[in-house]
Design a protein around this motif. Structure first.
Motif, PDB file in Angstrom:
ATOM      1  N   CYS A 113     -22.412  -1.805  -6.765  1.00  0.00           N
ATOM      2  CA  CYS A 113     -20.954  -1.918  -6.804  1.00  0.00           C
ATOM      3  C   CYS A 113     -20.409  -1.204  -5.573  1.00  0.00           C
ATOM      4  O   CYS A 113     -20.671  -0.017  -5.368  1.00  0.00           O
ATOM      5  CB  CYS A 113     -20.388  -1.301  -8.081  1.00  0.00           C
ATOM      6  N   GLY A 114     -19.675  -1.946  -4.764  1.00  0.00           N
ATOM      7  CA  GLY A 114     -19.046  -1.378  -3.582  1.00  0.00           C
ATOM      8  C   GLY A 114     -17.537  -1.437  -3.708  1.00  0.00           C
ATOM      9  O   GLY A 114     -16.965  -2.526  -3.835  1.00  0.00           O
ATOM     10  N   THR A 115     -16.885  -0.303  -3.690  1.00  0.00           N
ATOM     11  CA  THR A 115     -15.444  -0.226  -3.929  1.00  0.00           C
ATOM     12  C   THR A 115     -14.689   0.226  -2.682  1.00  0.00           C
ATOM     13  O   THR A 115     -15.270   0.729  -1.717  1.00  0.00           O
ATOM     14  CB  THR A 115     -15.124   0.744  -5.078  1.00  0.00           C
ATOM     15  N   GLU A 116     -13.363   0.029  -2.732  1.00  0.00           N
ATOM     16  CA  GLU A 116     -12.498   0.544  -1.680  1.00  0.00           C
ATOM     17  C   GLU A 116     -11.892   1.862  -2.161  1.00  0.00           C
ATOM     18  O   GLU A 116     -11.886   2.133  -3.362  1.00  0.00           O
ATOM     19  CB  GLU A 116     -11.442  -0.490  -1.304  1.00  0.00           C
ATOM     20  N   PRO A 117     -11.387   2.721  -1.252  1.00  0.00           N
ATOM     21  CA  PRO A 117     -11.031   4.084  -1.636  1.00  0.00           C
ATOM     22  C   PRO A 117      -9.645   4.276  -2.229  1.00  0.00           C
ATOM     23  O   PRO A 117      -9.404   5.276  -2.897  1.00  0.00           O
ATOM     24  CB  PRO A 117     -11.154   4.853  -0.313  1.00  0.00           C
ATOM     25  N   PHE A 118      -8.731   3.354  -1.994  1.00  0.00           N
ATOM     26  CA  PHE A 118      -7.352   3.589  -2.395  1.00  0.00           C
ATOM     27  C   PHE A 118      -7.123   3.348  -3.883  1.00  0.00           C
ATOM     28  O   PHE A 118      -6.268   3.985  -4.501  1.00  0.00           O
ATOM     29  CB  PHE A 118      -6.412   2.709  -1.569  1.00  0.00           C
TER      30      PHE A 118
ATOM     31  N   GLU B 102      -5.954   0.360   5.775  1.00  0.00           N
ATOM     32  CA  GLU B 102      -4.957   1.395   5.554  1.00  0.00           C
ATOM     33  C   GLU B 102      -4.309   1.185   4.189  1.00  0.00           C
ATOM     34  O   GLU B 102      -4.301   0.067   3.667  1.00  0.00           O
ATOM     35  CB  GLU B 102      -3.885   1.344   6.648  1.00  0.00           C
ATOM     36  N   PRO B 103      -3.757   2.248   3.588  1.00  0.00           N
ATOM     37  CA  PRO B 103      -3.125   2.100   2.257  1.00  0.00           C
ATOM     38  C   PRO B 103      -1.789   1.367   2.326  1.00  0.00           C
ATOM     39  O   PRO B 103      -0.713   1.949   2.201  1.00  0.00           O
ATOM     40  CB  PRO B 103      -2.952   3.553   1.790  1.00  0.00           C
ATOM     41  N   ASP B 104      -1.869   0.063   2.542  1.00  0.00           N
ATOM     42  CA  ASP B 104      -0.703  -0.797   2.671  1.00  0.00           C
ATOM     43  C   ASP B 104      -0.478  -1.494   1.331  1.00  0.00           C
ATOM     44  O   ASP B 104      -1.267  -2.364   0.942  1.00  0.00           O
ATOM     45  CB  ASP B 104      -0.963  -1.824   3.782  1.00  0.00           C
TER      46      ASP B 104
ATOM     47  N   THR C 244       5.063  -2.679 -10.356  1.00  0.00           N
ATOM     48  CA  THR C 244       5.775  -2.417  -9.096  1.00  0.00           C
ATOM     49  C   THR C 244       5.040  -1.384  -8.253  1.00  0.00           C
ATOM     50  O   THR C 244       5.534  -0.998  -7.188  1.00  0.00           O
ATOM     51  CB  THR C 244       7.205  -1.927  -9.374  1.00  0.00           C
ATOM     52  N   THR C 245       3.873  -0.932  -8.724  1.00  0.00           N
ATOM     53  CA  THR C 245       3.024  -0.036  -7.940  1.00  0.00           C
ATOM     54  C   THR C 245       1.582  -0.512  -8.036  1.00  0.00           C
ATOM     55  O   THR C 245       1.192  -1.184  -8.990  1.00  0.00           O
ATOM     56  CB  THR C 245       3.107   1.416  -8.459  1.00  0.00           C
ATOM     57  N   THR C 246       0.785  -0.142  -7.046  1.00  0.00           N
ATOM     58  CA  THR C 246      -0.627  -0.483  -7.053  1.00  0.00           C
ATOM     59  C   THR C 246      -1.389   0.502  -7.944  1.00  0.00           C
ATOM     60  O   THR C 246      -0.845   1.509  -8.405  1.00  0.00           O
ATOM     61  CB  THR C 246      -1.200  -0.415  -5.629  1.00  0.00           C
ATOM     62  N   ARG C 247      -2.661   0.208  -8.170  1.00  0.00           N
ATOM     63  CA  ARG C 247      -3.516   1.188  -8.813  1.00  0.00           C
ATOM     64  C   ARG C 247      -3.633   2.390  -7.887  1.00  0.00           C
ATOM     65  O   ARG C 247      -3.456   2.258  -6.682  1.00  0.00           O
ATOM     66  CB  ARG C 247      -4.903   0.574  -9.087  1.00  0.00           C
TER      67      ARG C 247
ATOM     68  N   PRO D  17      10.092  -3.772  -2.957  1.00  0.00           N
ATOM     69  CA  PRO D  17       8.682  -4.028  -2.633  1.00  0.00           C
ATOM     70  C   PRO D  17       7.749  -3.137  -3.454  1.00  0.00           C
ATOM     71  O   PRO D  17       8.133  -2.045  -3.880  1.00  0.00           O
ATOM     72  CB  PRO D  17       8.607  -3.686  -1.134  1.00  0.00           C
ATOM     73  N   VAL D  18       6.542  -3.616  -3.656  1.00  0.00           N
ATOM     74  CA  VAL D  18       5.525  -2.835  -4.367  1.00  0.00           C
ATOM     75  C   VAL D  18       5.241  -1.563  -3.565  1.00  0.00           C
ATOM     76  O   VAL D  18       5.131  -1.581  -2.337  1.00  0.00           O
ATOM     77  CB  VAL D  18       4.239  -3.659  -4.552  1.00  0.00           C
ATOM     78  N   ALA D  19       5.106  -0.451  -4.292  1.00  0.00           N
ATOM     79  CA  ALA D  19       4.798   0.837  -3.675  1.00  0.00           C
ATOM     80  C   ALA D  19       3.383   1.264  -4.056  1.00  0.00           C
ATOM     81  O   ALA D  19       2.772   0.711  -4.982  1.00  0.00           O
ATOM     82  CB  ALA D  19       5.801   1.886  -4.132  1.00  0.00           C
ATOM     83  N   LEU D  20       2.853   2.226  -3.349  1.00  0.00           N
ATOM     84  CA  LEU D  20       1.535   2.765  -3.692  1.00  0.00           C
ATOM     85  C   LEU D  20       1.609   3.511  -5.003  1.00  0.00           C
ATOM     86  O   LEU D  20       2.537   4.305  -5.239  1.00  0.00           O
ATOM     87  CB  LEU D  20       1.036   3.691  -2.585  1.00  0.00           C
ATOM     88  N   GLY D  21       0.645   3.292  -5.855  1.00  0.00           N
ATOM     89  CA  GLY D  21       0.582   3.993  -7.142  1.00  0.00           C
ATOM     90  C   GLY D  21      -0.215   5.265  -7.028  1.00  0.00           C
ATOM     91  O   GLY D  21      -1.438   5.239  -7.004  1.00  0.00           O
TER      92      GLY D  21
END
Length: 244
Positions: free
Chosen positions: A72-77, A126-128, A184-187, A239-243
């Motif tokens: 399993c390879g994941t991304e960090p954000f 990037e955490p976009d 309205t926010t990401t994980r 717009p969606v914001a970072l969670g």
């Protein structure tokens, strides 16, 4: 539940090397690659780091009841998987680990190790939040397309109809018990907004104000259900914001 087998029975080669990390190095000639054994179960688990900062170390785990390994390879954000897969060939695991470490494109990792499964998500350096949302939609569409359940076509239809609607496509999608929901926010910290969409095995499409119950109606087409869901979105969504 089956009793786990003795690792010495399933993985004598790994036991002989002393750890899964050492066996991977020997099998794949990985040399100085950052292969790290698990502190608690070195025969069963290992990780392989990456040269790319937007990749978490690849997680490699041995099965307990038969000779197989999963990755399993994941991304960090958000900690969501970009690749996964299962194989009974340690050489294949080593190939995937090398490609993951070296920064190969996701499609290229699949080319060098055929067992690798692409989740559909793409890498976001990037955490976009807008790009993370787009990636998650792509993952949800891939997931729907690959379902093996009898109601795959109806579920896929509602996912595609929701994605085609700009007001919903602008929100971050997630599922719970196969109900399509929006945030309205990401994980990792979701902010649930609007109704849920469900696909029934009878070919109907439900809209619910809460979790799964279609209290806002059952409809014959996914487009009707999506239209109702849009009407029940709150006004003024940005717009969606970072969670987190």
């Amino acid at each position: 539940m089956p009793i786990p087998a003795d690792p010495a029975v399933l993985y004598p080669d790994v036991v002989a090397c002393g750890s899964l990390a050492a066996a991977l190095r020997a099998e794949g000639r990985l040399g100085a690659l950052p292969v790290t054994p698990s502190d608690s179960a070195p025969l069963l688990h290992a990780t392989v780091g990456s040269t790319l900062p937007h990749r978490e170390p690849l997680q490699i785990s041995a099965w307990l009841h038969e000779r197989r390994w999963s990755i399993c390879g994941t991304e960090p954000f958000q900690g969501v998987p970009l690749v996964d897969g299962v194989t009974d060939e340690l050489t294949e695991v080593a190939r995937a680990a090398r490609a993951w470490h070296d920064g190969a494109e996701l499609d290229d990792i699949r080319q060098v190790a055929s067992f690798v499964h692409l989740t559909g998500r793409f890498e976001v350096p990037e955490p976009d939040p807008a790009r993370l949302t787009e990636s998650e939609w792509q993952g949800k569409r891939r997931e729907a397309d690959e379902l093996e359940y009898a109601w795959r076509e109806t579920y896929q239809a509602v996912v595609e109809a929701a994605h085609a609607e700009p007001a919903l496509r602008a929100l971050y999608p997630f599922t719970s018990h196969w109900a399509l929901r929006f945030s309205t926010t990401t994980r990792p910290r979701l902010t649930v907004v609007g109704p849920s969409l469900t696909a029934g095995s009878d070919g109907t499409y439900g809209v619910g104000s809460g979790f799964v119950t279609p209290d806002l109606g059952l409809f014959a087409t996914p487009h009707e259900a999506v239209a109702v869901a849009v009407r029940h979105l709150p006004s003024g969504l940005g717009p969606v914001a970072l969670g987190g």
